[in-house]
Enzyme design. Structure first.
Site, mmCIF file in Angstrom:
data_model
loop_
_atom_site.group_PDB
_atom_site.id
_atom_site.type_symbol
_atom_site.label_atom_id
_atom_site.label_comp_id
_atom_site.label_asym_id
_atom_site.label_seq_id
_atom_site.Cartn_x
_atom_site.Cartn_y
_atom_site.Cartn_z
ATOM 1 N N ASP A 285 9.438 3.853 -0.186
ATOM 2 C CA ASP A 285 8.317 4.461 0.519
ATOM 3 C C ASP A 285 8.500 4.151 2.005
ATOM 4 O O ASP A 285 8.221 3.048 2.466
ATOM 5 C CB ASP A 285 6.994 3.889 -0.014
ATOM 6 N N TYR B 182 0.850 -1.196 0.000
ATOM 7 C CA TYR B 182 0.000 0.000 0.000
ATOM 8 C C TYR B 182 0.880 1.238 0.000
ATOM 9 O O TYR B 182 1.801 1.343 0.819
ATOM 10 C CB TYR B 182 -0.905 0.002 1.244
ATOM 11 N N LYS C 8 3.254 10.168 8.030
ATOM 12 C CA LYS C 8 2.892 9.649 9.350
ATOM 13 C C LYS C 8 3.707 10.253 10.503
ATOM 14 O O LYS C 8 3.396 11.339 10.953
ATOM 15 C CB LYS C 8 2.963 8.117 9.344
HETATM 16 C C1 PLP Z 1 3.667 2.683 3.140
HETATM 17 C C2 PLP Z 1 2.610 3.740 3.006
HETATM 18 N N1 PLP Z 1 2.727 4.673 2.049
HETATM 19 C C3 PLP Z 1 1.809 5.647 1.892
HETATM 20 C C4 PLP Z 1 0.710 5.704 2.708
HETATM 21 C C5 PLP Z 1 -0.296 6.790 2.516
HETATM 22 O O1 PLP Z 1 -0.229 7.719 3.558
HETATM 23 P P1 PLP Z 1 -1.458 8.669 3.876
HETATM 24 O O2 PLP Z 1 -2.532 7.834 4.473
HETATM 25 O O3 PLP Z 1 -0.873 9.690 4.818
HETATM 26 O O4 PLP Z 1 -1.876 9.302 2.596
HETATM 27 C C6 PLP Z 1 0.541 4.756 3.714
HETATM 28 C C7 PLP Z 1 -0.629 4.785 4.603
HETATM 29 O O5 PLP Z 1 -0.931 3.875 5.330
HETATM 30 C C8 PLP Z 1 1.514 3.734 3.868
HETATM 31 O O6 PLP Z 1 1.398 2.785 4.801
#
Ligand code: PLP
Length: 461
Positions: free
Chosen positions: A271, A166, A299
């Site tokens: 990421d 994700y 986060k």
């Molecule tokens: C690995 C990863 N990348 C991107 C995101 C997206 O972040 P946001 O919910 O702040 O848009 C998440 C959200 O859970 C994530 O776990």
């Protein structure tokens, strides 16, 4: 970590305990039930994001301090959810609260740069070994912009991601996540499946999934894409997967990915929205010693205020600095978020904090593994830094296929109920992991282990 010899768990017993624990939680959350009845009349599904939803009703929270949160019924729980890993600082940390209060009086938003943004960028450069940074408002924005930068830099449209990973809710990456096992397709040519409605198949087709922990498969797929005349701009991946519980990279995997992407002229995006400030001061870059071309954070960066960041090499960021890519946003680098991030990075997530997190993690992982070994429970504990989980699977999970084939979703659901009924606020969802904070104590970890031990005993008695 290898899975231990396992006892057969009686499915009827899981169902019986689930029903009993569900009633117990329902009976102790009448305030949430009432709030849900009211909320659903104005707030779609009664929640601000689908990830906050739950049957029969969500547990509405009122406040949090340190490692504790209180729901609207006044029930106190130790927080291991921590906003999907956004709060390793703990709630209402005095240093972050003071920084936000100070900023409030000075004005909260100008859409103009402030010194705090410079200081945060300098600190991220030091921690993540990447010389250029930009700020956004969420993890989704960060991954979306990082992919755009990679596309602009390479002049290519196709991107490669890990199946099951994700990376946020924009169309580029809402592809091949959480689908039924039999829809995955062939491992050498996984399907590009939109995750939910509203995502054009033509956009999903630009995103090509490959298995985690298999550099050879990634290399073969990239070579095939090159042969087909659609070479990828980038590989976007979590260096350690954090949405199938926790799946660690096998030794040599990240190094192999780094080597092959460099050799094939493909940019590598780590990421680190989840791993970022949770698994080490410098995230996976520090922990595993592999340096990507682009990196995304969100986060935990904002210490509880929404923000995100993209880091990159000078080369990758050239298209941003030249103005070729419009990397923009009204609230990017918002002063309130930058003040909170600065306090978090310089006063809270210090070297001592990471020592404390590692110490707690070791205690929690060992405690859970002892329970598993004692009861011959089908699972194993796994984690890194502030993040970890018990994986309810008799087999080691290394990628999405093994997760779908072996994870015992009923046990994961039951564990969540056991936790909630025993003073532990845990991330809902079968794929989620705990997040520890600087405010947690060894005794907090023991409460978690005790709850798990009670479930294991009840199931194996
Ligand atoms: C690995 C990863 N990348 C991107 C995101 C997206 O972040 P946001 O919910 O702040 O848009 C998440 C959200 O859970 C994530 O776990």
């Amino acid at each position: 970590m290898s899975a231990p010899a396992t006892a057969e768990i009686d499915r009827a017993r899981i169902a019986e305990l689930t029903e009993c624990e569900q009633h117990r939680l329902d009976d102790s959350t009448p305030g949430s039930k009432q709030m849900f009845e009211r909320a659903r009349r104005a707030l779609a599904g009664g929640v601000a994001s689908a990830y906050q939803g739950r049957e029969p009703w969500p547990i509405y929270l009122e406040r949090g301090v340190g490692s504790r949160v209180w729901d609207v019924d006044g029930t106190e729980r130790i927080d291991f959810h921590n906003a999907f890993g956004s709060m390793p600082q703990g709630h209402a940390h005095p240093a972050i609260t003071a920084a936000i209060e100070k900023r409030l009086e000075l004005g909260t938003h100008f859409a103009a740069p402030t010194e705090d943004a410079v200081i945060v960028a300098e600190e991220l450069t030091r921690r993540f070994r990447l010389p250029r940074w930009r700020f956004v408002n969420s993890g989704s924005e960060a991954t979306m912009d990082a992919i755009r930068i990679a596309r602009a830099q390479t002049g290519r449209d196709t991107i490669v991601k890990i199946f099951g990973s994700y990376h946020g809710h924009h169309d580029y990456v809402m592809v091949s996540i959480g689908v039924p096992y039999d829809e995955i397709g062939d491992r050498e040519d996984y399907a590009s499946l939109p995750y939910g409605a509203g995502i054009p198949q033509s956009v999903a087709d630009l995103t090509v999934p490959v298995p985690f922990n298999d550099a050879a498969a990634m290399e073969r797929r990239i070579e095939q894409l090159i042969d087909e005349g659609r070479p990828p701009a980038c590989v976007i991946m979590e260096p350690a997967m954090m949405n199938l519980g926790v799946v660690l990279p096998e030794p040599g995997y990240l190094e192999a990915v780094r080597e092959l992407t460099k050799r094939l002229g493909v940019l590598l995006i780590f990421d680190e929205v989840k791993t970022g400030l949770c698994i080490a001061a410098g995230g996976a870059v520090e922990r595993f010693g592999v340096e990507p071309d682009l990196l995304t954070l969100a986060k935990a960066l904002g210490g509880g205020v929404s923000t995100g960041a993209i880091g990159g090499t000078e080369e990758a960021f050239a298209v941003v600095e030249s103005g070729k890519v419009y990397q923009v946003g009204t609230f990017s680098g918002n002063p309130l978020a930058m003040a909170a991030a600065r306090a978090s990075l310089t006063e809270v997530l210090t070297p001592a904090a990471y020592e404390h997190l590692d110490f707690l993690e070791e205690r929690l992982l060992r405690g859970c593994q002892d329970v598993i070994d004692r009861h011959g429970f089908p699972g194993y504990s796994v984690g890194i830094g502030a993040k970890g989980c018990v994986t309810f699977s008799p087999e080691a999970i290394v990628d999405y296929e093994s997760f779908k084939a072996h994870q015992d979703a009923d046990l994961a659901d039951l564990a969540w109920l056991y936790n909630m009924n025993r003073g532990i606020y845990m991330t809902p969802g079968r794929e989620e992991e705990w997040t520890l904070t600087v405010a947690h104590t060894p005794e907090d970890c023991d409460v978690f282990v005790d709850s798990f031990a009670e479930m294991a005993a009840d199931l194996t008695a």
